[in-house]
Design a protein around this motif. Structure first.
Motif, short mmCIF file in Angstrom:
data_model
loop_
_atom_site.label_atom_id
_atom_site.label_comp_id
_atom_site.label_asym_id
_atom_site.label_seq_id
_atom_site.Cartn_x
_atom_site.Cartn_y
_atom_site.Cartn_z
N VAL A 2 124.60 -16.11 -40.39
CA VAL A 2 125.54 -17.20 -40.10
C VAL A 2 124.95 -18.57 -40.43
CG1 VAL A 2 126.84 -15.91 -38.35
CG2 VAL A 2 124.81 -17.21 -37.66
N SER A 58 122.49 -5.52 -37.11
CA SER A 58 122.88 -6.91 -37.38
C SER A 58 122.23 -7.80 -36.33
CB SER A 58 124.40 -7.06 -37.32
OG SER A 58 124.85 -6.86 -35.99
N ARG A 59 122.16 -9.10 -36.63
CA ARG A 59 121.61 -10.02 -35.61
C ARG A 59 122.40 -9.91 -34.31
NH1 ARG A 59 117.09 -11.67 -34.30
NH2 ARG A 59 116.73 -12.15 -36.50
N GLU A 60 123.72 -9.78 -34.44
CA GLU A 60 124.55 -9.70 -33.23
C GLU A 60 124.18 -8.45 -32.42
OE1 GLU A 60 125.66 -10.33 -36.30
OE2 GLU A 60 126.36 -12.40 -36.10
N TYR A 76 105.11 -23.97 -37.51
CA TYR A 76 105.63 -25.27 -37.97
C TYR A 76 104.53 -26.28 -38.34
CZ TYR A 76 110.09 -23.65 -35.98
OH TYR A 76 111.23 -22.95 -35.69
N ASN A 98 124.00 -14.91 -31.43
CA ASN A 98 123.28 -15.32 -32.63
C ASN A 98 122.52 -16.62 -32.33
OD1 ASN A 98 122.43 -15.59 -35.42
ND2 ASN A 98 124.20 -14.35 -35.97
N PHE A 99 121.83 -17.14 -33.34
CA PHE A 99 121.00 -18.33 -33.12
C PHE A 99 121.84 -19.58 -32.85
CE2 PHE A 99 117.79 -15.86 -35.69
CZ PHE A 99 116.89 -15.69 -34.66
N ASP A 100 123.15 -19.55 -33.11
CA ASP A 100 123.95 -20.73 -32.80
C ASP A 100 124.09 -20.92 -31.29
OD1 ASP A 100 125.43 -18.45 -32.68
OD2 ASP A 100 127.15 -19.22 -33.79
N GLN A 153 122.17 -19.99 -39.86
CA GLN A 153 121.46 -20.69 -38.78
C GLN A 153 119.95 -20.70 -39.01
OE1 GLN A 153 122.42 -22.14 -35.65
NE2 GLN A 153 124.36 -22.33 -36.72
N CYS A 154 119.39 -19.58 -39.44
CA CYS A 154 117.92 -19.47 -39.41
C CYS A 154 117.25 -19.87 -40.72
CB CYS A 154 117.48 -18.06 -38.99
SG CYS A 154 117.63 -16.81 -40.29
N ARG A 192 109.94 -17.93 -35.61
CA ARG A 192 109.68 -17.52 -34.22
C ARG A 192 108.19 -17.42 -33.92
NH1 ARG A 192 111.97 -18.14 -30.08
NH2 ARG A 192 112.18 -16.06 -29.16
N TYR A 228 117.24 -11.37 -44.63
CA TYR A 228 118.36 -11.46 -43.70
C TYR A 228 117.80 -11.78 -42.31
CZ TYR A 228 121.81 -9.71 -40.32
OH TYR A 228 122.67 -9.59 -39.26
N GLY A 229 118.28 -12.89 -41.72
CA GLY A 229 117.83 -13.21 -40.38
C GLY A 229 118.97 -13.31 -39.39
N CYS A 230 120.09 -13.95 -39.82
CA CYS A 230 121.16 -14.18 -38.85
C CYS A 230 122.55 -13.95 -39.43
CB CYS A 230 121.07 -15.59 -38.28
SG CYS A 230 121.46 -16.89 -39.48
N CYS A 285 116.44 -22.13 -31.16
CA CYS A 285 114.98 -22.06 -31.13
C CYS A 285 114.42 -23.42 -31.51
CB CYS A 285 114.46 -21.04 -32.15
SG CYS A 285 115.17 -19.39 -31.94
N TYR A 298 121.82 -19.25 -29.24
CA TYR A 298 120.47 -18.99 -28.72
C TYR A 298 119.49 -19.76 -29.60
CZ TYR A 298 116.82 -16.44 -26.26
OH TYR A 298 115.75 -16.12 -25.47
N ALA A 319 114.28 -12.14 -29.94
CA ALA A 319 114.77 -12.76 -31.18
C ALA A 319 113.71 -12.76 -32.28
CB ALA A 319 115.30 -14.17 -30.92
N ILE A 323 114.21 -21.58 -38.92
CA ILE A 323 113.57 -21.08 -37.70
C ILE A 323 112.34 -20.24 -38.06
CG2 ILE A 323 113.85 -19.54 -35.71
CD1 ILE A 323 116.82 -20.31 -35.68
N HIS A 345 115.54 -13.61 -24.69
CA HIS A 345 115.56 -12.59 -25.74
C HIS A 345 114.35 -12.76 -26.67
CE1 HIS A 345 117.04 -10.23 -29.17
NE2 HIS A 345 117.84 -9.66 -28.30
#
Lengths: 151, 726
Positions: free
Chosen positions: A40, B426-428, A136, B660-662, A42-43, A132, A36-38, B666, B664, B340, A130, B338
């Motif tokens: 949504v 949570s990420r949030e 890459y 969230n990453f949307d 995204q990651c 962090r 679990y990262g986000c 990277c 923020y 993150a 992603i 952040h």
């Protein structure tokens, strides 16, 4: 109740149908390699294969997956860490913290399954996860090594 | 010599008793580490050799990806003269460190100090163990220890033709007195340290086996999700859990401290979705009208304020500026950012049913701080608490700055004594409750004489102090000494390399109510951007080459100069770049190391930036694992450039706007330049490597952007600006 085929095994799980596949894999099935990262999409840390396609399992309700669909998680990528990407990851010391690497490997393995010799641009287009720690360049080098691309 | 085995057995028995129905072979980080050496007496605190010759090296610092565990093991193994192929590692617990009078020293893994601050005593730990093992063999053979030789864990006595292995004499060695004089090897003779050894922890990270804190499963464990008041400083007024009580899997909905609500459930997903349905009434408190705009106004006032804390002063900067042939002035700013970490904050806690003991499993950059937090949150003595350290899914300073997540887990688990509870933010929640890179602005004024020499520099930093927010006791008469990282007049940590006859660097402390934190690179990041971009501005104003201009001021700083020269040479400075490609330079000293970068970039007609190549040099004194240093250099560009190019935390109505990453973003693989690392240890000091390269990432690229576009980006992040040609 949902029936899932994960890494070749059938699992019957009793969950709310809206539960994301990620959390079923982690909490009901007990495979914690998928991260679990986000939540949504995204990651990409939660990436698994569904019938060979890389999917962001955090945003895929378990009800959207049928029993016939073959789900592969990092634990099922190979029986003994022998996938060429896993060997390349070890040879090149790709991971730093390692948290995102399950997802990176699942995206990379889906890429190589379809495109055995990807160009740099194809690698960049596919690898949208992603990291962090910033691994890459070694990820890219690892994909090339696994694909047998030199130079 | 104190032997661990007694206390360790007691520890193991205690663990087994409290774990109750734990099945054999169950994987528990922390418990597993202790099990590794249970029953095998140690040689000393750092080294255990098992009968099969496996060498277990104990590591006080932690790994969050930076490779410190492998590096520290290399240093111990080097002096131990063991077989590297038989080396494994384990983490002693903070509770054990407490019980043994801090035999392992400092657990803090921050400030790029994991290796440089412990290299001396861990090497001595390895050397002492080797001496004791050899002495044990010599005693058995009744020969002088000085006649024995050792290589790869095999001890030989040539004259009598005898040999044995470490595993066979470890028991006897552990009973010997520790040597008093412990000579260390000349690093020039190293065969394990200083070499590009593969990391010891990679295999588990490619097949899903690696257990992070968020992955931990304990028998009977429950899961928790939490929401704290999104407005900084706000409190919990009340909550209504009617919508979720009695729902499947939901165990409890509880207040956590005075500003948060948590749901305890069978699974985390149940807890998280239930929490979303709980009606929570917040008292937003005194910061409800805080905004980034108001903070910016406060910082702008600080740029002109009369009072400021002085960091570095020489001559009379005002007089020299008044007499200057040319005066240059600029204002820069760097926003909140952040950490993150990929793995959100999490911790698992379990209270004993008698409420007289609490155990915590967590990712932490400082296990001793985590233990102190557990004690404070529980109201128990530290001796009644234990923390099992788990490798981090990213740290970057977040898990050194605050153990708020440990406090939460301890408070929540108290609701269900005897049952472990895993809390995952949570990420949030993680984004809203960070400890953010401090917000600052800087006004720089430079003076040039008629020949274009710098006669004076003023740097007024206005903005947030990390220490004021995190550890006010460390302030010195109100002054935050680390605000001046890399700009100091002297010292071994971060000295300003440039010789400027008239200098005034000061800090007008302005603290918005946003929690500041140690964020990889810390204040070096913005200090290097401010200074190195402004040096470029002065070079341009003087009509001089940016490299030559710097060189003139670095005559008294040969190590600063050496890394700069190295990147200039390899980067092709002064030679034609590929068509459309432009270069920028930066250098800085921080965390004891000297770093420089030469970036190559292009900006297309649409204003899109492409960073093609960065040549980066590091002089960290001693290079324990050059390939891991290269990895840290590569990663530092991702972390530093992500921040400079696209990351900003903004505050509206007292709350962080990026959840969230949307919002923020990277850097991704496609954004990554080729990185050519020059690891050039000059050998007479020990510097850090986890952070320093970040300092030069942004200024080298920003200076190259000026070369390409004529635009000076002084207000970060870059994505607020249009790079198209005007």
């Amino acid at each position: 109740m949902a029936r899932l085929t994960i890494n070749g095994k059938t699992h019957d799980v009793n969950v709310d149908p809206d539960t994301p596949l990620l959390w079923v894999i982690r909490e009901q099935v007990g495979l914690t390699g998928t991260k679990y990262g986000c939540g949504v999409a995204q990651c990409g840390a939660c990436t698994v294969h569904v019938d060979g396609e890389p999917m962001r399992s955090c945003s895929l309700p378990v009800s959207a997956v049928t029993p016939e669909q073959k789900i592969t998680t990092i634990e099922g990528l190979s029986p003994d860490a022998s996938h060429p990407l896993q060997k390349a990851w070890i040879a090149m010391d790709v991971p730093q913290c390692g948290y995102c690497q399950s997802g990176q490997l699942m995206v990379a393995s889906a890429l190589l399954a379809k495109t055995p010799k990807p160009t740099d641009d194809q690698i960049a287009e596919a690898m949208l996860n992603i990291c962090r720690c910033g691994t890459y360049n070694r990820i890219k080098a690892g994909i090339k090594m696994a694909a047998g691309i030199t130079g | 010599m104190t032997h661990l085995d007694t206390s360790r057995r007691r520890f193991m028995v205690g663990s087994a008793a409290t774990l109750g129905g734990l099945s054999i072979g169950f994987h528990i980080p922390g418990g597993e580490a202790a099990a590794q050496t249970a029953g095998t007496p140690e040689i000393n605190a750092w080294v255990v050799v098992k009968p099969d010759d496996t060498v277990v090296i104990r590591i006080a610092r932690i790994d969050m990806g930076q490779g410190t565990v492998t590096g520290l093991a290399q240093l111990v193994a080097e002096e131990l003269e063991c077989d590297w192929a038989k080396v494994t590692t384990e983490y002693p617990t903070p509770g054990q460190n407490l019980a043994r009078n801090r035999v392992w020293g400092n657990f803090q893994t921050a400030g790029s100090q994991g290796i440089r601050q412990s290299q001396d005593y861990v090497r001595k730990g390895g050397a002492a163990a080797r001496m004791m093992l050899v002495e044990a063999a010599a005693k058995q053979w009744n020969v002088p220890a000085a006649e024995c030789r050792v290589a790869k864990g095999v001890i030989t006595h040539a004259a009598s033709g005898r040999s044995t292995t470490y595993g066979k004499v470890a028991d006897a060695a552990g009973k010997l007195e520790a040597p008093k004089e412990i000579p260390l090897k000349d690093p020039k003779t190293w065969t394990i340290a200083g070499k590009p050894m593969p990391r010891l922890d990679t295999a588990d990270k490619v097949d899903g086996r690696k257990i992070f804190g968020a992955d931990l499963v304990l028998p009977g464990m429950l899961n928790a999700a939490i929401k704290a008041c999104p407005v900084f400083g706000g409190k919990l007024k009340g909550f209504d859990a009617a919508a979720v009580s009695g729902k499947p899997g939901i165990r409890k909905v509880v207040a956590v401290g005075d500003n948060a609500v948590a749901v305890i459930a069978d699974t985390w997903w149940q807890a998280k979705t239930a929490l979303d349905a709980v009606k929570i009434d917040w008292d937003n408190g005194p910061n409800a009208d805080m905004s980034s705009e108001k903070t910016a106004a406060m910082l702008r006032e600080g740029l002109e304020a009369k009072e400021a804390f002085v960091g570095n002063q020489a001559g009379d900067a005002d007089a020299a500026i008044a007499a200057a042939a040319k005066k240059i002035e600029a204002v820069y700013s760097v926003p909140h950012q952040h950490h993150a970490t990929m793995e959100p904050m999490n911790a698992t806690a379990r209270w004993a049913t008698a409420l007289d003991r609490v155990e915590v499993w967590c990712p932490t950059q400082n296990g001793e701080s985590a233990l102190a937090t557990a004690a404070a949150a529980s109201g128990l003595q530290p001796q009644q608490c234990e923390v099992y350290r788990i490798d981090l899914g990213g740290g970057f300073g977040r898990r050194a700055t605050s153990h708020d997540y440990v406090r939460h887990a301890v408070l929540i688990a108290k609701e269900v004594p005897g049952t472990p509870v895993k809390l995952i933010w949570s990420r949030e929640e993680d984004m809203l409750h960070g400890w953010y890179h401090p917000v600052t602005m800087c006004k720089l004024t430079g003076a040039l004489d008629a020949q274009g020499n710098v006669t004076a520099l003023k740097m007024r930093i206005s903005g947030q102090s990390i220490l004021a927010g995190v550890n006010p006791n460390a302030l010195q008469n109100g002054r935050d000494p680390i605000a001046f990282q890399g700009l100091n007049p002297g010292g071994t940590e971060g000295r300003l390399g440039y010789a400027i006859p008239n200098l005034m660097i000061d800090h007008a402390m302005r603290n918005p109510a946003v929690p500041p934190g140690f964020w990889r690179g810390v204040n070096n990041n913005q200090n290097a951007i401010y200074l190195e971009c402004f040096v470029d501005e002065m070079a341009h104003a003087a009509g001089q080459d940016a490299l030559e201009f710097r060189r003139k001021m670095l005559g008294g700083s040969p190590k600063h100069l050496a890394v700069l020269n190295a990147v200039a040479e390899k980067g092709g400075w002064g030679k034609p770049a590929p068509a459309g490609v432009f270069r920028g330079l930066a250098q800085h000293m921080g965390y004891g190391s000297y770093v420089a970068a030469c970036a190559e970039i292009s900006v297309d007609a649409a204003g899109k930036l492409k960073v093609h190549r960065i040549v980066a040099a590091t002089d960290c004194g001693h290079a324990v694992n050059p390939q891991q240093i290269a990895a840290q250099i590569e990663g530092s560009f991702v972390y530093g450039l992500s921040a400079a190019l696209m990351q900003e935390i903004t505050i509206k109505d007292g709350k962080v706007e990026q959840e969230n990453f949307d919002s923020y973003p990277c850097m991704l693989l496609e954004d990554m330049p080729a990185v050519e690392s020059i690891v050039m240890p000059s050998g007479d000091f020990w510097g850090g490597v986890g952070e320093p390269t970040i300092f030069v990432a942004a200024p080298a690229v920003l200076n190259a952007i000026f070369a390409a576009t004529g635009k000076r980006i002084r207000d970060l992040p870059l994505n607020k600006h249009d790079l198209r040609k005007a």
